[in-house]
Design a protein around this motif. Structure first.
Motif, PDB file in Angstrom:
ATOM      1  N   MET A  14       0.598   9.372  -5.315  1.00 23.38           N
ATOM      2  CA  MET A  14       0.616  10.748  -5.189  1.00 23.38           C
ATOM      3  C   MET A  14       0.984  11.489  -6.522  1.00 23.38           C
ATOM      4  N   ALA A  27     -10.217  13.713 -17.894  1.00 22.53           N
ATOM      5  CA  ALA A  27     -10.956  14.810 -18.165  1.00 22.53           C
ATOM      6  C   ALA A  27     -10.833  15.360 -19.771  1.00 22.53           C
ATOM      7  N   ARG A  73      -6.109  12.047 -13.680  1.00 27.37           N
ATOM      8  CA  ARG A  73      -7.343  12.938 -13.640  1.00 27.37           C
ATOM      9  C   ARG A  73      -7.356  13.702 -14.994  1.00 27.37           C
ATOM     10  N   ALA A  74      -6.324  14.461 -15.125  1.00 30.00           N
ATOM     11  CA  ALA A  74      -6.100  15.170 -16.446  1.00 30.00           C
ATOM     12  C   ALA A  74      -6.492  14.342 -17.652  1.00 30.00           C
ATOM     13  N   VAL A  80       0.802  -1.010  -0.145  1.00 30.09           N
ATOM     14  CA  VAL A  80      -0.076  -0.152  -0.057  1.00 30.09           C
ATOM     15  C   VAL A  80       0.837   1.307   0.007  1.00 30.09           C
ATOM     16  N   ALA A  81       1.911   1.136   0.921  1.00 30.70           N
ATOM     17  CA  ALA A  81       2.919   2.385   0.828  1.00 30.70           C
ATOM     18  C   ALA A  81       3.448   2.902  -0.458  1.00 30.70           C
ATOM     19  N   TRP A  96       0.659   3.959  -2.919  1.00 35.96           N
ATOM     20  CA  TRP A  96       0.297   5.333  -2.346  1.00 35.96           C
ATOM     21  C   TRP A  96       1.425   6.313  -2.855  1.00 35.96           C
ATOM     22  N   LEU A  97       2.497   6.078  -2.672  1.00 37.26           N
ATOM     23  CA  LEU A  97       3.676   6.960  -3.174  1.00 37.26           C
ATOM     24  C   LEU A  97       3.627   7.211  -4.575  1.00 37.26           C
ATOM     25  N   LEU A 152     -16.023   7.765 -21.768  1.00 36.65           N
ATOM     26  CA  LEU A 152     -14.647   7.337 -22.240  1.00 36.65           C
ATOM     27  C   LEU A 152     -14.799   5.870 -22.627  1.00 36.65           C
ATOM     28  N   SER A 206      -2.784  13.004 -10.387  1.00 38.46           N
ATOM     29  CA  SER A 206      -3.112  14.265 -11.020  1.00 38.46           C
ATOM     30  C   SER A 206      -3.141  14.056 -12.652  1.00 38.46           C
ATOM     31  N   ARG A 224     -18.710   5.924 -16.853  1.00 35.29           N
ATOM     32  CA  ARG A 224     -18.416   7.168 -17.649  1.00 35.29           C
ATOM     33  C   ARG A 224     -18.546   6.614 -19.322  1.00 35.29           C
TER      34      ARG A 224
END
Lengths: 372, 606
Positions: B74, B85, B81-82, B66-67, B70-71, B161, B78, B158
């Motif tokens: 991070m 979108a 998501r870009a 998970v670590a 997660w890293l 997409l 973004s 969605r």
């Protein structure tokens, strides 16, 4: 998830108290990597304050408040627009109380039946590793659940703060190193205890006696435990029932919403603008998942401002912090209560936590409306 | 195979199937007991210090995985998501977005898996447990990979997409069905070995496998009819054969093969998957590329067909546990030949891909230029029209030679002597083929100089002239204006006079009687020139207007010379039109052309 500033602050404070306790507890366990004796020695500093007097009271209050506010948040929801992290956070949070009930009851019983027994890590570890391994598995599960819940909460609060830029690189590794070290300490101390059990017959007999005593009482307390579990299940069901009724009632009253770029979306009465965006797959930034903290979802209301819910204190504070212009709202806090609302999204859908840490950097970017 | 051996083979197959059915039945009957024993033994081994230790390690692995992920997220969240979108205006854009989504998610998943399995090697596990942990991690990998695939392709929430043409409520059900089937298949694949190795519960494992595979087959079978059975209701289109039947048939066939023979089932499943994909590939490719994309869908389709087939072969090899890397050394000659043929097939695929790409690009350009009208002035496109077919043929020859040579090499035939022999033969041929080489090289330079293009009228050395009809590697074909076709090798073409470039100047004489007024005639011609420039038909054919002036005075005749400039090939029409107008104008003025009669004045004697 509408909410006032006070509720938000109380929830954050109670969460911080709880995670501080968990950090102390896990740090204490991590010392087990050195030796069982040191583990015991550090107990007085790290864990004892939480199990006596004011510490115990603080912990219990924080846990009760945090749990109640969590259930309240469930009941106050209006839609199922949850991000993956939200689902994980919610599930883990709901799992925690029933898992912990057994641990708390067992320790309390042990303290009452044979005072001093539960104050000794070696004895508890002996129970876990040799006499009742089922409890050990339960504890491992609890560690994973609680820590992930806490880590998600802590991270999603800290990452929005400007200070994250300086401490982020340090906090995140610690966030995961701590439970790993604690588990390693648990394993290493457990091995030591197993060796001691094999070699020290008197100690073994002492623990056996105590375990026998506790087991007898625990069986009597099983009723209390199942009663607590049932009460909790009832509360959770109630929260979800309220949520379900709200969703169903809102379903009867559809409202329409217009976005920049001519996009249209259908929502239901009382949903926030952000929830309508997410339900309709309209790209919309929401770093904090609609908690009103980050300000990335803010929109400019072009028409129909009177059909939106009034600005609350939480929203006002966030809008002030990010330097919003007049006529701007947080999409996650503005609930649509009528027709004719038209909004312009101000940040690109891919805005990340940096948009909350330093709002000025993002507003200057011309690409802000490209994603329409 | 004669009838008797066929019958024998069938009987043998049936006997095997019968035995397997009996075994399955026995497994099912003994499974509950077996499972209870297994559960007891697992519980007994878990509820010890060693079990707790293993549990602790599993928790640590979870944190590590998970670590790491997660890293990763991070930084990757973004951009993801870009990507999501981005506006998807066409299915192909959605495909590109979907591909990126897939890569982003799979990268995180692989990091999780690699970190978990890597760290698991550092612990001292109790016996059997490490295998279970790795199996569980792989199961998690397969489940999450399936989910990523389903959520990218079907995008249940969605529609923007979505990569396949499925309506909104259907997409959710389809996603759920596919996910359920994949999960069941994964459980059937990964859990039974754990039961067999870890808990010696062979019967329970077999029963678990049977149950999960049966359920998966059932879901796929029902799903085939539920989601692919409505192909007919598409407006006025002629009814198609519903795809549900072949799909359901494939499911049943694979399941039947698995019932009869365990090992063959994986290959059967792969074959079925390849067939299903091949059946749907045409529709899929044309969903993304459409008819107006020229030759592109054809390339993609043929490449996709090849890739699917080759991937199927590779997957089958993996499924049969054929060690591909060490296969060549320790197997019989036939397998070696088969492997080499596979190599040749890969080479053929590559050559085919390059060839289709070149050909379709060339054809596409040619189709866009369209047929060249020899009466139109040649432009830059006719140069392409000249060069592109040449490029096509050259590529074909080159590819074929390369393919043959490398296929021979892949088949294990030594080609060095062949190449050396070709070298020696090349020298011998070279002397003989000097003229040929000269022609080809001269031709390349003619084309590079852009000396002529298809449709132009040229004159070469040796009185060869005509419209360029065809340009080949060695010669040019010229159509004489009277019909004959010259084939001129470039070597013999010499200096070229190209009369179809840019413009021509045409001049003609006008003999008029000596007593006409020159200035009046000049003005009359100038006026005709201006009129012609205004004319809708003739006007565009003139680059400079008609002009005329007194050029010479002969006894009894004044000769006016007229001149104009026009695009190449148009001068004849313009001249005819000009003469017609001049004649009419002269008649109106009452002037006749010099008649050529000489007036002889005789001295009258009396």
């Amino acid at each position: 998830m509408g909410g006032s500033k006070t509720i938000r602050a109380v929830r954050l404070a109670s969460g911080l108290v709880l995670i501080t306790f968990v950090i102390c507890h896990l740090a204490n366990l991590a010392i087990g990597m050195r030796s069982l004796a040191e583990l015991e020695a550090w107990r007085a500093t790290l864990t004892r304050p939480w199990t006596t007097g004011a510490g115990e009271w603080l912990l219990a209050t924080a846990a009760t408040i945090h749990l109640s506010l969590g259930l309240y948040a469930v009941a106050a929801r209006r839609s199922l627009t949850l991000s993956g992290t939200d689902v994980a956070q919610l599930t883990l949070g709901l799992l925690t109380p029933p898992l912990l009930i057994a641990h708390v009851i067992a320790l309390a019983t042990a303290n009452r039946v044979s005072p001093g027994f539960a104050d000794n890590y070696g004895q508890i570890l002996a129970v876990y590793w040799s006499f009742a391994p089922a409890y050990a598995f339960l504890q491992l599960f609890v560690v994973v659940v609680v820590w992930l819940h806490g880590a998600i909460g802590l991270y999603s609060w800290l990452v929005l703060q400007p200070i994250w830029r300086r401490i982020g690189g340090f906090v995140l590794p610690v966030l995961f190193a701590l439970p790993i070290l604690a588990l390693l300490g648990f394993a290493s101390a457990g091995q030591e205890v197993l060796d001691k059990l094999a070699n020290d017959a008197a100690w073994r007999q002492m623990i056996l006696d105590n375990v026998g005593k506790i087991a007898k009482v625990t069986r009597e307390l099983a009723g209390l435990q199942s009663g607590l579990l049932q009460a909790y299940a009832l509360l959770v069901l109630l929260a979800f029932a309220i949520f379900g009724v709200r969703v169903l009632r809102a379903r009867l009253r559809p409202v329409a919403l217009a976005y920049d770029g001519g996009q249209q979306a259908q929502g239901r009465y009382g949903l926030s603008i952000l929830e309508i965006s997410l339900l309709n797959d309209v790209p919309h930034a929401h770093v904090c998942s609609g908690r009103g903290r980050c300000g990335t979802c803010r929109v400019h209301v072009d028409a129909g401002a009177e059909a939106l819910s009034p600005v609350g204190d939480l929203e006002r504070a966030t809008l002030e912090r990010v330097g919003a212009a007049p006529g701007e709202r947080l999409a996650c806090q503005a609930h649509v209560r009528g027709a004719g609302v038209s909004v312009t999204r101000l940040l690109p859908a891919f805005a990340d936590a940096t948009a909350a840490q330093a709002p000025g950097e993002w507003m200057a970017r011309p690409a802000a409306r490209e994603s329409a | 195979m004669n009838e008797q051996s066929m019958a024998l083979w069938s009987a043998e197959l049936l006997a095997t199937a019968k035995a397997r059915f009996a075994a399955l039945g026995a497994d099912l009957a003994q499974a509950p007991l077996d499972a209870r024993h297994a559960l007891d033994s697992v519980q007994a081994s878990l509820m010890t210090g060693a079990g707790v230790r293993a549990g602790t390690y599993v928790a640590i692995l979870l944190f590590v995985g998970v670590a790491v992920e997660w890293l990763y997220w991070m930084y990757a969240y973004s951009p993801l998501r870009a990507t999501m979108a981005m506006p998807a205006r066409s299915p192909r854009e959605a495909l590109r977005i979907g591909l990126r989504r897939f890569l982003f998610s799979v990268a995180g998943l692989l990091l999780f898996t690699a970190a978990t399995i890597g760290v698991s090697a550092a612990f001292a596990w109790p016996p059997h447990v490490h295998g279970v942990v790795i199996a569980a991690t792989l199961l998690l990998l397969v489940l999450r990979l399936s989910w990523i695939g389903v959520s990218v392709v079907l995008a249940p929430d969605r529609p923007r997409l979505r990569l396949v043409p499925v309506a909104q409520p259907q997409a959710r059900w389809l996603a759920a069905a596919v996910m359920a089937a994949l999960a069941l298949l994964a459980f059937g694949r990964f859990l039974p070995p754990v039961l067999e190795d870890g808990a010696q519960a062979g019967h329970a494992a077999s029963a678990l496998r049977l149950a999960s595979y049966t359920l998966a087959a059932l879901i796929l079978f029902v799903g085939a009819f539920a989601f692919f059975g409505r192909a007919r209701a598409e407006g006025a289109k002629p009814p198609l054969f519903p795809r549900s039947f072949p799909l359901a048939l494939l499911v049943v066939a694979v399941y039947a093969v698995w019932l009869m023979h365990d090992r063959a089932a994986a290959v059967a499943a792969i074959v079925a998957l390849v067939i299903a994909l091949q059946l749907g590939l045409h529709r899929m490719v044309y969903f993304y590329w459409g008819e107006d994309d020229g030759a592109l869908p054809a390339i993609v389709l043929s490449l996709a067909r090849f890739v699917v087939a080759l991937a199927g072969i590779g997957a089958a090899a993996v499924a049969l546990d054929t060690p591909v890397a060490t296969l060549a050394e320790n197997v019989g000659p036939w397998v070696r030949v088969g492997l080499r043929l596979l190599g040749v097939a890969v080479l053929a695929l590559l050559a085919h891909g390059v060839w289709i790409a070149v050909r379709s690009v060339v054809d596409h350009r040619l189709a866009r230029i369209g047929p060249v009208d020899p009466h139109e002035p040649p432009d830059a496109s006719s140069r392409l029209l000249t060069l592109l077919p040449l490029l096509r043929v050259t590529t074909a020859v080159l590819l074929l030679v390369l393919l043959v040579l490398s296929s021979l090499w892949a088949l294990g035939i030594e080609i060095t002597p062949l190449l050396a022999g070709a070298g020696v033969l090349g020298i011998a041929l070279g002397f003989g083929a000097q003229a040929l080489v000269r022609d080809i090289i001269a031709g390349i330079f003619y084309l590079a100089d852009d000396a002529f293009r298809v449709g132009e009228y040229i004159e070469g050395a040796g009185n060869t002239k005509g419209t360029v009809e065809r340009i080949t590697l060695r010669s040019v074909a010229l159509r004489h204006h009277n019909g004959p076709l010259y084939f001129v090798p470039y070597g013999a073409l010499g200096s070229v006079r190209n009369t179809s470039r840019d413009w021509v100047i045409d001049k003609f004489n006008l003999p008029l009687p000596i007593d006409v007024e020159s200035e009046k005639i000049r003005k009359m011609i100038k006026k005709i020139g201006d009129d012609m420039k205004e004319d809708a038909v003739i006007g565009p054919m003139m680059l400079e207007p008609l002009k005329g002036k007194l050029y010479r005075i002969d006894p009894g005749v004044k000769i006016f010379r007229c001149k104009f400039r026009s695009p190449p090939g148009k001068q004849f029409d313009v001249r005819a039109n000009a003469l017609k107008r001049i004649e009419a104008a002269l008649r109106q003025m009452g002037v006749q052309f010099a008649d050529g009669r000489q007036t002889v004045l005789l001295q009258n004697p009396g």
